[in-house]
Design a protein around this motif. Structure first.
Motif, PDB file in Angstrom:
ATOM      1  N   PRO A  24     -34.819  31.699 -20.890  1.00 27.65           N
ATOM      2  CA  PRO A  24     -33.514  32.001 -21.480  1.00 27.65           C
ATOM      3  C   PRO A  24     -33.689  32.201 -22.991  1.00 27.65           C
ATOM      4  CG  PRO A  24     -33.685  29.663 -21.011  1.00 27.65           C
ATOM      5  CD  PRO A  24     -34.920  30.315 -20.444  1.00 27.65           C
ATOM      6  N   ALA A  25     -32.833  32.993 -23.587  1.00 27.20           N
ATOM      7  CA  ALA A  25     -32.921  33.251 -25.028  1.00 27.20           C
ATOM      8  C   ALA A  25     -32.861  31.959 -25.836  1.00 27.20           C
ATOM      9  CB  ALA A  25     -31.810  34.201 -25.463  1.00 27.20           C
ATOM     10  N   SER A  26     -32.163  30.953 -25.321  1.00 31.29           N
ATOM     11  CA  SER A  26     -32.033  29.683 -26.046  1.00 31.29           C
ATOM     12  C   SER A  26     -33.361  28.943 -26.161  1.00 31.29           C
ATOM     13  CB  SER A  26     -31.006  28.787 -25.356  1.00 31.29           C
ATOM     14  OG  SER A  26     -31.424  28.490 -24.030  1.00 31.29           O
ATOM     15  N   ALA A  27     -34.376  29.344 -25.413  1.00 33.90           N
ATOM     16  CA  ALA A  27     -35.678  28.680 -25.479  1.00 33.90           C
ATOM     17  C   ALA A  27     -36.344  28.845 -26.838  1.00 33.90           C
ATOM     18  CB  ALA A  27     -36.607  29.203 -24.381  1.00 33.90           C
ATOM     19  N   ILE A  28     -35.914  29.847 -27.628  1.00 30.96           N
ATOM     20  CA  ILE A  28     -36.507  30.024 -28.948  1.00 30.96           C
ATOM     21  C   ILE A  28     -35.515  29.739 -30.079  1.00 30.96           C
ATOM     22  CG2 ILE A  28     -38.351  31.571 -28.193  1.00 30.96           C
ATOM     23  CD1 ILE A  28     -36.648  33.913 -29.236  1.00 30.96           C
ATOM     24  N   ASP A  29     -34.397  29.093 -29.753  1.00 32.48           N
ATOM     25  CA  ASP A  29     -33.483  28.635 -30.799  1.00 32.48           C
ATOM     26  C   ASP A  29     -34.203  27.656 -31.713  1.00 32.48           C
ATOM     27  OD1 ASP A  29     -31.435  30.112 -29.738  1.00 32.48           O
ATOM     28  OD2 ASP A  29     -30.380  28.401 -28.840  1.00 32.48           O
ATOM     29  N   ALA A  30     -33.744  27.558 -32.938  1.00 37.19           N
ATOM     30  CA  ALA A  30     -34.390  26.666 -33.917  1.00 37.19           C
ATOM     31  C   ALA A  30     -34.485  25.231 -33.413  1.00 37.19           C
ATOM     32  CB  ALA A  30     -33.633  26.721 -35.236  1.00 37.19           C
ATOM     33  N   ASP A  31     -33.438  24.726 -32.765  1.00 32.01           N
ATOM     34  CA  ASP A  31     -33.466  23.349 -32.263  1.00 32.01           C
ATOM     35  C   ASP A  31     -34.482  23.162 -31.142  1.00 32.01           C
ATOM     36  OD1 ASP A  31     -31.523  22.603 -34.052  1.00 32.01           O
ATOM     37  OD2 ASP A  31     -29.888  22.702 -32.599  1.00 32.01           O
ATOM     38  N   ALA A  32     -34.773  24.221 -30.411  1.00 36.82           N
ATOM     39  CA  ALA A  32     -35.717  24.123 -29.298  1.00 36.82           C
ATOM     40  C   ALA A  32     -37.163  24.210 -29.769  1.00 36.82           C
ATOM     41  CB  ALA A  32     -35.442  25.226 -28.285  1.00 36.82           C
ATOM     42  N   THR A  33     -37.404  24.896 -30.886  1.00 32.52           N
ATOM     43  CA  THR A  33     -38.781  25.132 -31.322  1.00 32.52           C
ATOM     44  C   THR A  33     -39.235  24.273 -32.486  1.00 32.52           C
ATOM     45  OG1 THR A  33     -38.073  26.930 -32.765  1.00 32.52           O
ATOM     46  CG2 THR A  33     -38.780  27.521 -30.514  1.00 32.52           C
ATOM     47  N   GLY A  34     -38.293  23.587 -33.144  1.00 32.09           N
ATOM     48  CA  GLY A  34     -38.700  22.831 -34.322  1.00 32.09           C
ATOM     49  C   GLY A  34     -37.806  21.656 -34.635  1.00 32.09           C
ATOM     50  N   THR A  35     -38.132  21.034 -35.758  1.00 31.21           N
ATOM     51  CA  THR A  35     -37.414  19.846 -36.200  1.00 31.21           C
ATOM     52  C   THR A  35     -36.333  20.220 -37.204  1.00 31.21           C
ATOM     53  OG1 THR A  35     -39.007  19.484 -37.982  1.00 31.21           O
ATOM     54  CG2 THR A  35     -39.480  18.432 -35.873  1.00 31.21           C
TER      55      THR A  35
END
Length: 80
Positions: A28-39
């Motif tokens: 899903p596109a949300s997999a690369i949202d900032a909250d999903a990929t980092g702190t």
């Protein structure tokens, strides 16, 4: 692979996962949202690559990392 930078290792692990899944994976596109990929301070999550005791498999995991950009590669022996 021991002389790689953290960035090169992250890239290599991503390619390995994609190749293992036939060259692509649908997320899903949300997999690369900032909250999903980092702190919250904008740093990417850390990755742990662990050789398992069976001698033939590895585990790739997202793990906590210290804040900031000073993290690097740390090699650890297999868990026993």
């Amino acid at each position: 692979m021991t002389n790689r930078t953290p960035e090169e290792m992250s890239h290599a692990m991503l390619i390995a996962v994609l190749m293992h899944h036939g060259g692509s994976i649908t997320l899903p596109a949300s997999a690369i949202d900032a909250d999903a990929t980092g702190t919250s301070d904008g740093v990417f999550h850390a990755i742990e690559l662990q050789r398992l005791d069976d001698g033939g498999t590895i585990r790739l995991s997202v793990v906590p990392r210290p804040s900031g950009q000073d993290s690097g590669i740390e090699w650890r022996p297999p868990h026993s």
